[in-house]
Write a protein that holds these residues in place. Structure first.
Motif, short mmCIF file in Angstrom:
data_model
loop_
_atom_site.label_atom_id
_atom_site.label_comp_id
_atom_site.label_asym_id
_atom_site.label_seq_id
_atom_site.Cartn_x
_atom_site.Cartn_y
_atom_site.Cartn_z
N MET A 23 0.85 -1.19 0.00
CA MET A 23 0.00 0.00 0.00
C MET A 23 0.88 1.24 0.00
O MET A 23 1.81 1.35 0.80
CB MET A 23 -0.92 0.00 1.22
N GLY A 24 0.64 2.18 -0.93
CA GLY A 24 1.44 3.38 -1.03
C GLY A 24 1.13 4.38 0.07
O GLY A 24 0.19 4.21 0.85
N ALA A 25 1.95 5.44 0.10
CA ALA A 25 1.80 6.44 1.16
C ALA A 25 0.43 7.09 1.13
O ALA A 25 -0.20 7.29 2.18
CB ALA A 25 2.90 7.50 1.02
N PHE A 26 -0.08 7.42 -0.07
CA PHE A 26 -1.38 8.07 -0.17
C PHE A 26 -2.47 7.14 0.36
O PHE A 26 -3.32 7.54 1.16
CB PHE A 26 -1.68 8.44 -1.63
N GLU A 27 -2.44 5.88 -0.11
CA GLU A 27 -3.48 4.93 0.27
C GLU A 27 -3.44 4.61 1.76
O GLU A 27 -4.48 4.47 2.41
CB GLU A 27 -3.35 3.64 -0.54
N ALA A 28 -2.23 4.48 2.31
CA ALA A 28 -2.10 4.14 3.73
C ALA A 28 -2.66 5.25 4.60
O ALA A 28 -3.38 5.00 5.58
CB ALA A 28 -0.63 3.89 4.08
N ARG A 29 -2.34 6.51 4.26
CA ARG A 29 -2.82 7.62 5.07
C ARG A 29 -4.33 7.80 4.91
O ARG A 29 -5.03 8.12 5.86
CB ARG A 29 -2.08 8.89 4.69
N LEU A 30 -4.84 7.58 3.69
CA LEU A 30 -6.28 7.65 3.47
C LEU A 30 -7.00 6.58 4.29
O LEU A 30 -8.03 6.83 4.91
CB LEU A 30 -6.60 7.48 1.99
N ALA A 31 -6.45 5.36 4.30
CA ALA A 31 -7.06 4.28 5.08
C ALA A 31 -7.08 4.62 6.56
O ALA A 31 -8.06 4.34 7.27
CB ALA A 31 -6.31 2.97 4.84
N ALA A 32 -5.99 5.24 7.05
CA ALA A 32 -5.94 5.62 8.47
C ALA A 32 -6.97 6.70 8.78
O ALA A 32 -7.62 6.68 9.83
CB ALA A 32 -4.54 6.10 8.82
N ALA A 33 -7.13 7.67 7.86
CA ALA A 33 -8.13 8.71 8.07
C ALA A 33 -9.53 8.11 8.09
O ALA A 33 -10.36 8.48 8.94
CB ALA A 33 -8.01 9.77 6.96
N MET A 34 -9.80 7.18 7.20
CA MET A 34 -11.12 6.54 7.16
C MET A 34 -11.37 5.71 8.41
O MET A 34 -12.50 5.60 8.89
CB MET A 34 -11.23 5.68 5.91
N ALA A 35 -10.30 5.11 8.96
CA ALA A 35 -10.46 4.33 10.19
C ALA A 35 -10.90 5.22 11.34
O ALA A 35 -11.74 4.83 12.17
CB ALA A 35 -9.15 3.62 10.53
N ALA A 36 -10.35 6.43 11.40
CA ALA A 36 -10.78 7.37 12.44
C ALA A 36 -12.24 7.79 12.22
O ALA A 36 -13.03 7.89 13.17
CB ALA A 36 -9.87 8.60 12.45
N VAL A 37 -12.60 8.03 10.96
CA VAL A 37 -13.98 8.40 10.64
C VAL A 37 -14.93 7.28 11.06
O VAL A 37 -16.02 7.54 11.58
CB VAL A 37 -14.10 8.70 9.13
N GLU A 38 -14.52 6.03 10.85
CA GLU A 38 -15.36 4.89 11.24
C GLU A 38 -15.66 4.91 12.73
O GLU A 38 -16.73 4.47 13.17
CB GLU A 38 -14.64 3.58 10.89
#
Length: 300
Positions: free
Chosen positions: A1-16
């Motif tokens: 997973m690239g830097a963009f995707e990893a950070r996006l996934a982390a942001a979405m995890a917080a939103v969840e």
């Protein structure tokens, strides 16, 4: 997973989890946009638009998320030992059973559900290496990455449980004191003047820190923190904004002739605490000329 995707996934995890997020500068912890507290969001489309643009770190608005985050820094003693002793003095168990994130600097963030009453953000008020973030504050979320002197380091979840309610003894210590009597109208500067004064003070002290030479950096950072602490003590400046501005300015020195982020945080905490004890009166017509700290008050 690239830097963009990893950070996006982390942001979405917080939103969840129901925690409104906003972007921090890549590899840093300074907000990447103005009015971050107002713009923090749970809107997935907005979050994806932000993190598809750049690999931002992830900020969580503690107010919007209903969180109190206790920041336990590495040091002697470690912040977690200070908190455990503080709990013991109040006849309570060490509050470890809550959502916890290890930080890149060797500390940890413990997340608690905040009470209804707004709590203060603090730097060192509870004890050495113990800071708090609540209403008006933010925290770098799990999945964010910092560029430390030892390399890239991750904010990593180490206790993945729901945040516990903030302990009652901790809430008592952080609850704001009764408000002072309102000042007379003539003693209150116009809001626009306060904003201009505050902005000039932040810019000036950040410049002082950025341009300090080796051998003068500790004193320059402590002095700058004292001066901003005077504004914090007077209620004109948020303490976390002051600390973040100074630490961001000091970051350019990290790794230069032995300077470390830990040293910077030490001087910022001491300076802000010293300045808070001497609230500054903002004259109705003035250009910021902050006072120097009194002789003999440097306590590192």
């Amino acid at each position: 997973m690239g830097a963009f995707e990893a950070r996006l996934a982390a942001a979405m995890a917080a939103v969840e989890r129901g925690w409104p997020v906003f972007p921090l500068r890549p590899l840093g912890k300074v907000p990447a946009l103005k009015d971050w507290d107002r713009r923090a969001t749970l809107d997935r489309d907005r979050v994806e638009a932000w993190w598809r643009h750049r690999p931002y770190n992830i900020g969580i608005s503690c107010r919007a998320a209903g969180l109190l985050v206790v920041d336990l820094d590495q040091g002697v003693p470690h912040g977690r030992d200070v908190l455990a002793e503080l709990a013991r003095r109040h006849g309570a168990e060490d509050p470890v059973d809550t959502y916890t994130v290890f930080t890149p600097s060797g500390g940890e963030h413990r997340y608690f559900r905040a009470p209804e009453i707004p709590l203060r953000n603090t730097v060192g008020k509870l004890g050495r290496h113990v800071d708090t973030r609540s209403a008006g504050g933010y925290v770098a979320a799990a999945g964010s990455i910092r560029h430390m002197t030892s390399g890239l380091r991750l904010y990593k979840v180490v206790r993945d449980v729901e945040p516990a309610p903030a302990p009652a003894w901790l809430v008592r210590l952080l609850s704001p004191p009764p408000p002072p009597p309102p000042p007379t109208a003539s003693a209150v500067p116009a809001p626009r003047r306060v904003r201009a004064y505050r902005a000039a003070a932040l810019d000036g002290e950040a410049h002082r820190v950025r341009t300090a030479l080796p051998g003068t950096r500790a004193n320059a950072l402590f002095t700058a923190a004292c001066r901003l602490g005077e504004l914090v003590g007077a209620g004109w400046l948020d303490e976390q904004d002051a600390a973040a501005t100074l630490l961001d300015a000091a970051a350019r020195h990290n790794g230069v002739e032995g300077w470390t982020e830990r040293e910077a945080r030490h001087h910022v905490a001491n300076g802000l605490a010293t300045g808070r004890r001497n609230p500054r009166v903002i004259p109705d017509r003035a250009v910021p000329e902050p006072r120097a700290p009194e002789a003999g008050r440097v306590d590192w």
